[in-house]
Design an enzyme around this catalytic site. Sequence first.
Site, PDB file in Angstrom:
ATOM      1  N   HIS A 198       5.762  -6.728 -13.070  1.00 14.48           N
ATOM      2  CA  HIS A 198       4.694  -7.569 -13.865  1.00 14.48           C
ATOM      3  C   HIS A 198       5.354  -8.454 -15.028  1.00 14.48           C
ATOM      4  O   HIS A 198       5.047  -9.639 -15.068  1.00 14.48           O
ATOM      5  CB  HIS A 198       3.730  -6.698 -14.072  1.00 14.48           C
ATOM      6  CG  HIS A 198       2.871  -6.274 -13.119  1.00 14.48           C
ATOM      7  ND1 HIS A 198       3.109  -5.228 -12.580  1.00 14.48           N
ATOM      8  CD2 HIS A 198       1.775  -6.985 -12.414  1.00 14.48           C
ATOM      9  CE1 HIS A 198       2.144  -5.047 -11.365  1.00 14.48           C
ATOM     10  NE2 HIS A 198       1.553  -6.178 -11.173  1.00 14.48           N
ATOM     11  N   GLU A 444      -2.636  -2.537  -0.428  1.00  8.39           N
ATOM     12  CA  GLU A 444      -1.062  -2.349  -0.979  1.00  8.39           C
ATOM     13  C   GLU A 444      -0.596  -1.172  -0.897  1.00  8.39           C
ATOM     14  O   GLU A 444       0.405  -0.840  -1.458  1.00  8.39           O
ATOM     15  CB  GLU A 444      -1.453  -3.060  -2.448  1.00  8.39           C
ATOM     16  CG  GLU A 444      -2.541  -2.397  -3.478  1.00  8.39           C
ATOM     17  CD  GLU A 444      -2.504  -3.182  -4.577  1.00  8.39           C
ATOM     18  OE1 GLU A 444      -1.671  -4.183  -5.015  1.00  8.39           O
ATOM     19  OE2 GLU A 444      -3.497  -2.990  -5.210  1.00  8.39           O
ATOM     20  N   ASP A 468       2.977  -4.494  -4.227  1.00  5.57           N
ATOM     21  CA  ASP A 468       2.911  -3.203  -3.956  1.00  5.57           C
ATOM     22  C   ASP A 468       3.114  -2.670  -2.721  1.00  5.57           C
ATOM     23  O   ASP A 468       3.662  -1.566  -2.455  1.00  5.57           O
ATOM     24  CB  ASP A 468       1.732  -2.682  -4.566  1.00  5.57           C
ATOM     25  CG  ASP A 468       1.611  -2.697  -5.903  1.00  5.57           C
ATOM     26  OD1 ASP A 468       2.621  -2.106  -6.595  1.00  5.57           O
ATOM     27  OD2 ASP A 468       0.642  -2.763  -6.748  1.00  5.57           O
ATOM     28  N   CYS A 515      -2.347 -12.375  -1.919  1.00  6.07           N
ATOM     29  CA  CYS A 515      -2.222 -12.721  -3.246  1.00  6.07           C
ATOM     30  C   CYS A 515      -0.852 -12.077  -3.862  1.00  6.07           C
ATOM     31  O   CYS A 515      -0.641 -12.349  -5.228  1.00  6.07           O
ATOM     32  CB  CYS A 515      -3.627 -12.175  -4.244  1.00  6.07           C
ATOM     33  SG  CYS A 515      -3.577 -10.364  -4.204  1.00  6.07           S
TER      34      CYS A 515
END
Length: 581
Positions: A198, A444, A468, A515
């Site tokens: 992230h 995910e 993920d 996404c």
Amino acid sequence: MSFSLHGLAVSGGIAIGRAHLISHATLEVSHQQLNERDVASELARLDAAIRVVSAELESLREEASLPGALSEVAAFVDLHAMILEDPALVEAARDLISERWCNAEWALVQQMEILVAQFDEFEDAYLRERKHDVIQVSERLIKALLGKPRKLTRRKAATGPDDELIIVAHDLSPADTLAFKNMHIAGFVTDLGGATSHTTIVARSLGIPAVVGMQRARPLILDDDLLIVDGTRGVLIVEPDERVLEEYRLRRSSLALERSKLQRLARARSTTLDEQEISLYANIELPQDVEQAKAVGADGIGLFRTEFLFMNRDELPSEDEQFEAYRNVARAMNGKPVTIRSLDIGADKEVEALSTRGVERSAANPALGLRAIRYCLAEPQIFLMQLRAILRASHHGYVRLLVPMMAHAHEIEQTLLMIEQAKAQLRSSRHRFDENIEVGGMIEIPAAALMLGPFLRRLDFLSIGTNDLIQYTLAIDRTDGAVAHLYDPLHPAVLRLVSQTIQLAHRHERPISVCGEMAGDPAFTRLLLGMGLRQFSMHPAQLLEVRQEVVMADTEQLTAKVARVLKIDETDRVRELVEKL
Ligand code: PEP
Ligand code: MG
């Protein structure tokens, strides 16, 4: 002396500027040996810091006693106040200052480490975990001693294009990186980090060149060293000679020219050569990112990572504050879809204000732990508060709710029940909201991709979180630079999971998007189009390059070619074919 270092290229472009070394760890303090005559003033500094923290805890205690506050907050404030008064921490630190002439920060860290080791010895798990409270109180004291240590200030104003700020860090949390959104930074390098951690995602969202996983850049670089960051090739050049500098200045100008040409696509439609309309949505972390999304002509917000609203603060955002943030995005997008994801904390996303509630970075495997929806279902009051805020915002635009990390049918059921409960609460408090708000699930976890039935039956739309999905399919920690070379979106197992999910969703007429970072990488646009994907969500900084790929693509041709790629079970061969698509 000039030298170069190599790492992972995570955000393209060239930056030339001066190194600014930073450290995010509050507990990484300077070790100073004082003069005897300074001991008294050092003790006074420590006392002043104790008074500041005591006042902070007092005001938290007052907030915790207000109606509607969470009872756990009062409990943790009491515990932290007790630790602050306990001689085992501050008195012992005082002794270290008086007897060994240590600076106050160093004295505190030494004493904290002794206490943490003692807590680690406890058999009782609850007591063992209290070491985190000792760490947090110590951190509060150190922050008070240092003033505001995380605030990044530029020592000299940039005097030219080669004199901009380049951040050099060993490691940064996503929260630290988020704070850079308000600053002008030319580039970014870190020693740790994987391509889809992230921290990297936020760095990429800044739209500046970045290289991560450098391993030993920070110890080798000095503040104000002249640096070139080549974010396309993953190279950092320290103190370049004039010839290299000139070459990179030229490359930087030609990239700027290409970028300005791309800008012409900001108003273009995303239609393929064979007339397929493709939706390109934006991923955002903060409400203000909406401006960037609009500037590149995004068709909506495909992923609003709301957990970033919860970072860099001591208290949780209230329902009203959350509502305002979500409503502002919904209004700004003016009827275009705004997909708000419920809180996805845990793993590498730490939220200080929630750190007393069991989301521990130090858990043995945080990525496999109590994160995302698992955490929300375990903390129903926090989840309900967010659901109410999202529902209220749905009255002000086209808002959709997206739920991360579900794998079990019962998690979907429980989540839907919580949404119904939030709706009932809003009805009784006479708040308006969209009764038919669409609820979607992220795919995910491989288990979800392999067993899509419960998602298709109960939810309105799906979104594949490839970051993920890849992490869990290949058992690669996405934040760990040591295994970053094994994190491969083109592994045939990953491609099969992604393409099967897209096909099944289409067969059941459920809208589906991707996404994760794969959707924003122009190298994969044609592959995903050939799998049948028609909705992509990515950071606005990547959208125009992806649109450029879309307008030059022919989906009919790609479908046939990609079907052949999907039959191959060797990654290298897949890569060769994907490059030729
Ligand atoms: C993903 O996992 O692909 C995703 C979009 O969610 P995040 O990166 O926030 O985990
Ligand atoms: Mg995810």
